[in-house]
Design a protein around this motif. Structure first.
Motif, PDB file in Angstrom:
ATOM      1  N   SER A  81       0.822  -1.215   0.000  1.00  0.00           N
ATOM      2  CA  SER A  81       0.000   0.000   0.000  1.00  0.00           C
ATOM      3  C   SER A  81       0.851   1.258   0.000  1.00  0.00           C
ATOM      4  N   THR A  82       2.045   1.173   0.588  1.00  0.00           N
ATOM      5  CA  THR A  82       2.923   2.341   0.638  1.00  0.00           C
ATOM      6  C   THR A  82       3.540   2.633  -0.717  1.00  0.00           C
ATOM      7  N   THR A  83       4.040   1.569  -1.396  1.00  0.00           N
ATOM      8  CA  THR A  83       4.726   1.762  -2.669  1.00  0.00           C
ATOM      9  C   THR A  83       3.771   1.939  -3.830  1.00  0.00           C
ATOM     10  N   SER A  84       2.471   1.642  -3.636  1.00  0.00           N
ATOM     11  CA  SER A  84       1.509   1.757  -4.737  1.00  0.00           C
ATOM     12  C   SER A  84       0.848   3.123  -4.793  1.00  0.00           C
ATOM     13  N   SER A  85       1.163   4.016  -3.880  1.00  0.00           N
ATOM     14  CA  SER A  85       0.528   5.338  -3.869  1.00  0.00           C
ATOM     15  C   SER A  85       1.264   6.273  -4.811  1.00  0.00           C
ATOM     16  N   ALA A  86       1.060   6.070  -6.090  1.00  0.00           N
ATOM     17  CA  ALA A  86       1.705   6.893  -7.110  1.00  0.00           C
ATOM     18  C   ALA A  86       0.657   7.625  -7.919  1.00  0.00           C
ATOM     19  N   GLY A  87       0.968   8.815  -8.306  1.00  0.00           N
ATOM     20  CA  GLY A  87       0.041   9.613  -9.083  1.00  0.00           C
ATOM     21  C   GLY A  87       0.439   9.619 -10.543  1.00  0.00           C
ATOM     22  N   GLU A  88       0.071  10.676 -11.258  1.00  0.00           N
ATOM     23  CA  GLU A  88       0.398  10.784 -12.673  1.00  0.00           C
ATOM     24  C   GLU A  88       1.906  10.916 -12.866  1.00  0.00           C
ATOM     25  N   GLY A  89       2.389  10.195 -13.866  1.00  0.00           N
ATOM     26  CA  GLY A  89       3.823  10.231 -14.131  1.00  0.00           C
ATOM     27  C   GLY A  89       4.621   9.348 -13.192  1.00  0.00           C
ATOM     28  N   GLY A  90       3.936   8.553 -12.351  1.00  0.00           N
ATOM     29  CA  GLY A  90       4.633   7.651 -11.448  1.00  0.00           C
ATOM     30  C   GLY A  90       5.198   8.311 -10.211  1.00  0.00           C
ATOM     31  N   GLU A  91       4.858   9.574  -9.957  1.00  0.00           N
ATOM     32  CA  GLU A  91       5.397  10.269  -8.793  1.00  0.00           C
ATOM     33  C   GLU A  91       4.648   9.842  -7.536  1.00  0.00           C
ATOM     34  N   LEU A  92       5.394   9.630  -6.456  1.00  0.00           N
ATOM     35  CA  LEU A  92       4.787   9.237  -5.191  1.00  0.00           C
ATOM     36  C   LEU A  92       3.981  10.391  -4.612  1.00  0.00           C
ATOM     37  N   GLN A  93       2.786  10.082  -4.144  1.00  0.00           N
ATOM     38  CA  GLN A  93       1.909  11.090  -3.559  1.00  0.00           C
ATOM     39  C   GLN A  93       2.082  11.079  -2.042  1.00  0.00           C
ATOM     40  N   THR A 155       6.618   9.055   1.720  1.00  0.00           N
ATOM     41  CA  THR A 155       6.316   7.729   1.173  1.00  0.00           C
ATOM     42  C   THR A 155       7.585   6.956   0.875  1.00  0.00           C
ATOM     43  N   PHE A 156       8.573   7.642   0.354  1.00  0.00           N
ATOM     44  CA  PHE A 156       9.855   6.989   0.065  1.00  0.00           C
ATOM     45  C   PHE A 156      10.515   6.513   1.354  1.00  0.00           C
ATOM     46  N   ALA A 157      10.485   7.356   2.390  1.00  0.00           N
ATOM     47  CA  ALA A 157      11.101   6.984   3.665  1.00  0.00           C
ATOM     48  C   ALA A 157      10.366   5.819   4.317  1.00  0.00           C
ATOM     49  N   LYS A 158       9.042   5.763   4.168  1.00  0.00           N
ATOM     50  CA  LYS A 158       8.279   4.637   4.718  1.00  0.00           C
ATOM     51  C   LYS A 158       8.689   3.326   4.062  1.00  0.00           C
ATOM     52  N   ALA A 159       8.748   3.327   2.726  1.00  0.00           N
ATOM     53  CA  ALA A 159       9.127   2.107   2.003  1.00  0.00           C
ATOM     54  C   ALA A 159      10.550   1.690   2.343  1.00  0.00           C
ATOM     55  N   LYS A 160      11.445   2.658   2.472  1.00  0.00           N
ATOM     56  CA  LYS A 160      12.830   2.356   2.828  1.00  0.00           C
ATOM     57  C   LYS A 160      12.922   1.753   4.224  1.00  0.00           C
TER      58      LYS A 160
END
Length: 227
Positions: A81-93, A155-160
């Protein structure tokens, strides 16, 4: 044709990723039935017998067992759920948090402090969960839920954070067949200067120049410790 599965007595390579590779002897008894895998401690290798090369194994209770699936990281719902939260252009929301003064802003790690005060789950709690037979994924979920600063991370820090904890509490490795290429690559990663910095592509050139091929009879004069 080499066998597709690990047979009794085979020597294979366990690749834990990030350059951490180990030789292991697939035996059920004797002095080599247990091998020390860094900080993971002594691990019995009898569980490798019969497994297909290329599969992923997991260190569990001092044994090597086949993992569910072929991914190096176990599937964790919170990680998905953390890594799938991406918006347009693949940018993390990034999520929105409300500060003490009532101002809404995006998560940006500005309030995080690198200390252990934010983690309510202690090492004693982790040890107790291991004794109760909890899986590494369950321990990671407990650490995430007990962290006071997790929701404030980007979001990046959570996934890391989740991936780092999964590697620590659910160590997985891929079973690799020992060939000239894989053995040379292991030695190059382990201590390149000791083996004259010989890379797999350089070894392939040496074998090509001397016309060495599978099944040939050759005389080898060794001065470097690997060829």
């Amino acid at each position: 044709r080499p066998p597709a599965n690990v047979l009794l007595g085979h020597v294979c390579i366990l690749d834990f990723g990030e350059g951490k590779q180990y030789f292991v002897h697939a035996v059920t008894s004797g002095p080599r039935h247990s091998v020390k895998l860094g900080q993971k401690g002594n691990v019995k290798t009898s569980g490798l017998v019969g497994l297909p090369y290329g599969c992923v194994v997991e260190v569990k209770d001092g044994r090597l067992v086949r993992a569910e699936g072929d991914e190096m990281l176990p599937t964790l719902e919170i990680l998905t759920s953390t890594t799938s939260s991406a918006g347009e252009g693949g940018e993390l929301q990034e999520g929105v948090v409300v500060s003490a003064d009532g101002t809404a802003r995006k998560n940006d790690n500005r309030d995080l402090v690198d200390d252990n005060a934010s983690q309510a789950c202690t090492q004693e709690d982790v040890r107790r969960m291991r004794e109760e037979g909890r899986t590494g994924a369950q321990i990671v979920e407990r650490l995430v839920s007990s962290s006071a600063t997790f929701e404030g991370k980007t979001t990046f820090a959570k996934a890391k954070y989740i991936k780092r904890k999964l590697k620590k509490y659910t160590p997985r490795a891929r079973v690799i067949r020992t060939t000239a290429e894989t053995v040379c690559n292991l030695y190059f990663l382990k201590d390149p200067m000791r083996y004259m910095s010989l890379r797999p592509d350089s070894l392939a050139q040496i074998l090509s120049y001397c016309n060495a091929y599978p099944g040939c009879r050759a005389c080898v004069f060794d001065t470097g410790g690997i060829v």
